[in-house]
Design a protein around this motif. Structure first.
Motif, PDB file in Angstrom:
ATOM      1  N   ARG A 137       0.778  -1.509   0.085  1.00 42.00           N
ATOM      2  CA  ARG A 137       0.056  -0.236   0.048  1.00 42.00           C
ATOM      3  C   ARG A 137       0.754   1.265  -0.039  1.00 42.00           C
ATOM      4  O   ARG A 137       0.288   2.286  -0.309  1.00 42.00           O
ATOM      5  CB  ARG A 137      -0.820   0.136   0.974  1.00 42.00           C
ATOM      6  CG  ARG A 137      -1.868  -1.433   0.838  1.00 42.00           C
ATOM      7  CD  ARG A 137      -2.473  -1.322   2.099  1.00 42.00           C
ATOM      8  NE  ARG A 137      -3.854  -2.125   1.934  1.00 42.00           N
ATOM      9  CZ  ARG A 137      -5.033  -2.533   1.264  1.00 42.00           C
ATOM     10  NH1 ARG A 137      -4.949  -1.196   0.477  1.00 42.00           N
ATOM     11  NH2 ARG A 137      -5.150  -3.531   0.469  1.00 42.00           N
ATOM     12  N   SER A 138       1.974   1.166   0.186  1.00 34.97           N
ATOM     13  CA  SER A 138       2.475   1.983   0.938  1.00 34.97           C
ATOM     14  C   SER A 138       3.235   2.621  -0.627  1.00 34.97           C
ATOM     15  O   SER A 138       4.305   3.881  -1.010  1.00 34.97           O
ATOM     16  CB  SER A 138       3.892   2.807   1.328  1.00 34.97           C
ATOM     17  OG  SER A 138       4.584   0.772   1.362  1.00 34.97           O
ATOM     18  N   SER A 139       4.014   2.036  -1.841  1.00 35.21           N
ATOM     19  CA  SER A 139       4.779   1.917  -2.998  1.00 35.21           C
ATOM     20  C   SER A 139       3.554   2.519  -4.256  1.00 35.21           C
ATOM     21  O   SER A 139       2.526   2.792  -4.176  1.00 35.21           O
ATOM     22  CB  SER A 139       4.521   0.735  -4.092  1.00 35.21           C
ATOM     23  OG  SER A 139       5.155   0.626  -4.936  1.00 35.21           O
ATOM     24  N   LEU A 140       4.507   3.781  -5.064  1.00 31.60           N
ATOM     25  CA  LEU A 140       3.554   4.131  -5.182  1.00 31.60           C
ATOM     26  C   LEU A 140       3.718   4.174  -6.703  1.00 31.60           C
ATOM     27  O   LEU A 140       3.198   4.403  -8.394  1.00 31.60           O
ATOM     28  CB  LEU A 140       3.903   6.081  -5.336  1.00 31.60           C
ATOM     29  CG  LEU A 140       3.307   7.005  -3.827  1.00 31.60           C
ATOM     30  CD1 LEU A 140       4.040   8.354  -3.874  1.00 31.60           C
ATOM     31  CD2 LEU A 140       1.701   6.434  -3.624  1.00 31.60           C
ATOM     32  N   THR A 166       3.116  14.673  -6.087  1.00 27.10           N
ATOM     33  CA  THR A 166       2.177  15.508  -4.583  1.00 27.10           C
ATOM     34  C   THR A 166       1.371  14.053  -4.801  1.00 27.10           C
ATOM     35  O   THR A 166       1.176  13.793  -3.384  1.00 27.10           O
ATOM     36  CB  THR A 166       2.088  16.272  -5.529  1.00 27.10           C
ATOM     37  OG1 THR A 166       0.878  16.138  -6.335  1.00 27.10           O
ATOM     38  CG2 THR A 166       2.671  17.189  -5.219  1.00 27.10           C
ATOM     39  N   ALA A 167       1.387  13.067  -5.397  1.00 27.77           N
ATOM     40  CA  ALA A 167       0.822  12.101  -4.868  1.00 27.77           C
ATOM     41  C   ALA A 167       1.012  10.975  -3.932  1.00 27.77           C
ATOM     42  O   ALA A 167       2.588  11.186  -3.106  1.00 27.77           O
ATOM     43  CB  ALA A 167       0.214  10.103  -6.027  1.00 27.77           C
ATOM     44  N   THR A 168      -0.046  10.888  -3.176  1.00 29.44           N
ATOM     45  CA  THR A 168      -0.006   9.671  -1.497  1.00 29.44           C
ATOM     46  C   THR A 168      -0.538   7.949  -1.950  1.00 29.44           C
ATOM     47  O   THR A 168      -1.402   8.348  -2.883  1.00 29.44           O
ATOM     48  CB  THR A 168      -0.214  10.713  -0.462  1.00 29.44           C
ATOM     49  OG1 THR A 168      -1.902  11.116  -0.562  1.00 29.44           O
ATOM     50  CG2 THR A 168       0.339  11.683  -0.301  1.00 29.44           C
ATOM     51  N   PRO A 169      -0.226   7.400  -0.627  1.00 27.61           N
ATOM     52  CA  PRO A 169      -0.613   6.028  -0.759  1.00 27.61           C
ATOM     53  C   PRO A 169      -2.083   6.136  -0.100  1.00 27.61           C
ATOM     54  O   PRO A 169      -3.153   5.287  -1.182  1.00 27.61           O
ATOM     55  CB  PRO A 169       0.324   5.810   0.753  1.00 27.61           C
ATOM     56  CG  PRO A 169       1.168   5.915   0.347  1.00 27.61           C
ATOM     57  CD  PRO A 169       1.149   7.717   0.001  1.00 27.61           C
ATOM     58  N   ASP A 170      -2.733   7.536   0.177  1.00 29.19           N
ATOM     59  CA  ASP A 170      -3.396   7.666   0.475  1.00 29.19           C
ATOM     60  C   ASP A 170      -4.863   7.635  -0.418  1.00 29.19           C
ATOM     61  O   ASP A 170      -5.749   7.598  -0.485  1.00 29.19           O
ATOM     62  CB  ASP A 170      -4.893   8.476   1.794  1.00 29.19           C
ATOM     63  CG  ASP A 170      -3.809   7.827   2.882  1.00 29.19           C
ATOM     64  OD1 ASP A 170      -3.356   7.156   2.908  1.00 29.19           O
ATOM     65  OD2 ASP A 170      -3.690   8.795   3.810  1.00 29.19           O
ATOM     66  N   SER A 171      -4.059   8.711  -1.693  1.00 28.80           N
ATOM     67  CA  SER A 171      -4.749   9.249  -2.552  1.00 28.80           C
ATOM     68  C   SER A 171      -4.843   7.693  -3.975  1.00 28.80           C
ATOM     69  O   SER A 171      -5.961   7.996  -4.557  1.00 28.80           O
ATOM     70  CB  SER A 171      -3.945  10.431  -3.439  1.00 28.80           C
ATOM     71  OG  SER A 171      -2.674   9.645  -3.872  1.00 28.80           O
ATOM     72  N   ILE A 172      -4.083   7.175  -3.720  1.00 29.72           N
ATOM     73  CA  ILE A 172      -4.224   5.696  -4.932  1.00 29.72           C
ATOM     74  C   ILE A 172      -4.901   4.673  -4.108  1.00 29.72           C
ATOM     75  O   ILE A 172      -4.979   3.867  -4.956  1.00 29.72           O
ATOM     76  CB  ILE A 172      -3.042   5.139  -5.512  1.00 29.72           C
ATOM     77  CG1 ILE A 172      -1.891   4.708  -4.288  1.00 29.72           C
ATOM     78  CG2 ILE A 172      -2.021   6.172  -6.174  1.00 29.72           C
ATOM     79  CD1 ILE A 172      -0.471   4.422  -4.629  1.00 29.72           C
ATOM     80  N   SER A 173      -5.247   4.670  -3.034  1.00 30.47           N
ATOM     81  CA  SER A 173      -6.233   3.523  -2.329  1.00 30.47           C
ATOM     82  C   SER A 173      -7.355   2.480  -2.945  1.00 30.47           C
ATOM     83  O   SER A 173      -6.977   2.249  -2.829  1.00 30.47           O
ATOM     84  CB  SER A 173      -6.149   4.077  -0.845  1.00 30.47           C
ATOM     85  OG  SER A 173      -7.191   2.647   0.236  1.00 30.47           O
ATOM     86  N   GLU A 177      -7.386  -0.612  -3.785  1.00 32.37           N
ATOM     87  CA  GLU A 177      -8.385  -1.976  -3.732  1.00 32.37           C
ATOM     88  C   GLU A 177      -9.188  -2.237  -5.375  1.00 32.37           C
ATOM     89  O   GLU A 177      -9.193  -3.374  -5.236  1.00 32.37           O
ATOM     90  CB  GLU A 177      -9.615  -1.154  -3.072  1.00 32.37           C
ATOM     91  CG  GLU A 177      -8.848  -0.700  -1.861  1.00 32.37           C
ATOM     92  CD  GLU A 177      -8.560  -2.021  -1.051  1.00 32.37           C
ATOM     93  OE1 GLU A 177      -9.245  -3.026  -0.784  1.00 32.37           O
ATOM     94  OE2 GLU A 177      -7.772  -2.141  -0.516  1.00 32.37           O
ATOM     95  N   THR A 178      -9.601  -2.210  -6.202  1.00 33.68           N
ATOM     96  CA  THR A 178      -9.902  -1.503  -7.666  1.00 33.68           C
ATOM     97  C   THR A 178      -8.603  -3.268  -8.159  1.00 33.68           C
ATOM     98  O   THR A 178      -9.530  -4.326  -8.344  1.00 33.68           O
ATOM     99  CB  THR A 178     -10.228  -0.767  -7.880  1.00 33.68           C
ATOM    100  OG1 THR A 178     -10.712   0.129  -7.423  1.00 33.68           O
ATOM    101  CG2 THR A 178     -10.734  -1.321  -9.928  1.00 33.68           C
TER     102      THR A 178
END
Length: 194
Positions: A137-140, A166-173, A177-178
């Motif tokens: 989950r921490s990988s961008l 500027t992307a963060t792990p939360d923004s790609i969560s 999940e998909t």
């Protein structure tokens, strides 16, 4: 009414009104900005058949196949996921060569993970394939990876993201999940037609 009492009442009223006026921005705290809402595909699948192997993929995804290096390369693009592509490879190999191919894919996945915390899901599909789903989950860059095999085939791949700095792990969560949901479905249902 005494002058001091009247003066106190006027001063109290003035202070109370100033406190309620909301004037000035001193001490204002900005509200957190929400991540943009992504429009991601539902969990509706279609079966992809390559040679004697079948597995489900999301119907909303665009799938491109090509033959290279004695393998089928499957490039999958999801609507709503800008800068991301899922790359899968289906290889067929003799039984004596398959362990080396599997070890190579495990090593590559380990390098992608590095020292990051990773969820590992191991399972056996209804068709008898052994599979591993890795979610970091921490990988961008490579947050979702899979490796699956039977006695003659190897299916492996990773979701590669090219996100803004500027992307963060939360923004790609939601993306993670998909793709995790879809790859778990693939691993559960991959089968060889005998």
């Amino acid at each position: 009414m005494k002058l001091t009492a009247l003066l106190s009442l006027i001063i109290f009223s003035a202070v109370a009104m100033t406190g309620c006026s909301g004037g000035g921005n001193e001490g204002a705290i900005p509200k957190p900005q929400a991540y943009p809402r992504l429009s991601l595909p539902d969990s509706v699948f279609t079966t992809l058949r390559i040679a004697d192997v079948e597995f489900p993929l999301n119907t909303a995804a665009t799938v491109n196949e090509s033959e290279r290096d004695d393998a089928t390369w499957i490039d999958i693009t999801y609507p709503g996921i800008e800068g991301g592509k899922l790359y899968l490879t289906l290889s067929t190999a003799p039984a004596e060569r398959l362990p080396d191919l599997i070890e190579n894919r495990i090593q590559r996945a380990s390098l992608n993970v590095g020292n990051a915390t990773t969820e590992v899901t191991e399972l056996t599909s209804a068709g008898g394939w052994d599979g591993i789903l890795l979610v970091t989950r921490s990988s961008l860059t490579t947050p979702v990876q899979i490796i699956a095999h039977d006695d003659r085939h190897l299916l492996s791949g990773a979701l590669y993201l090219q996100m803004s700095p500027t992307a963060t792990p939360d923004s790609i969560s939601p993306i993670i999940e998909t793709v995790k949901r879809d790859m778990l479905t693939t691993l559960q249902q991959v089968t060889t037609i005998r």
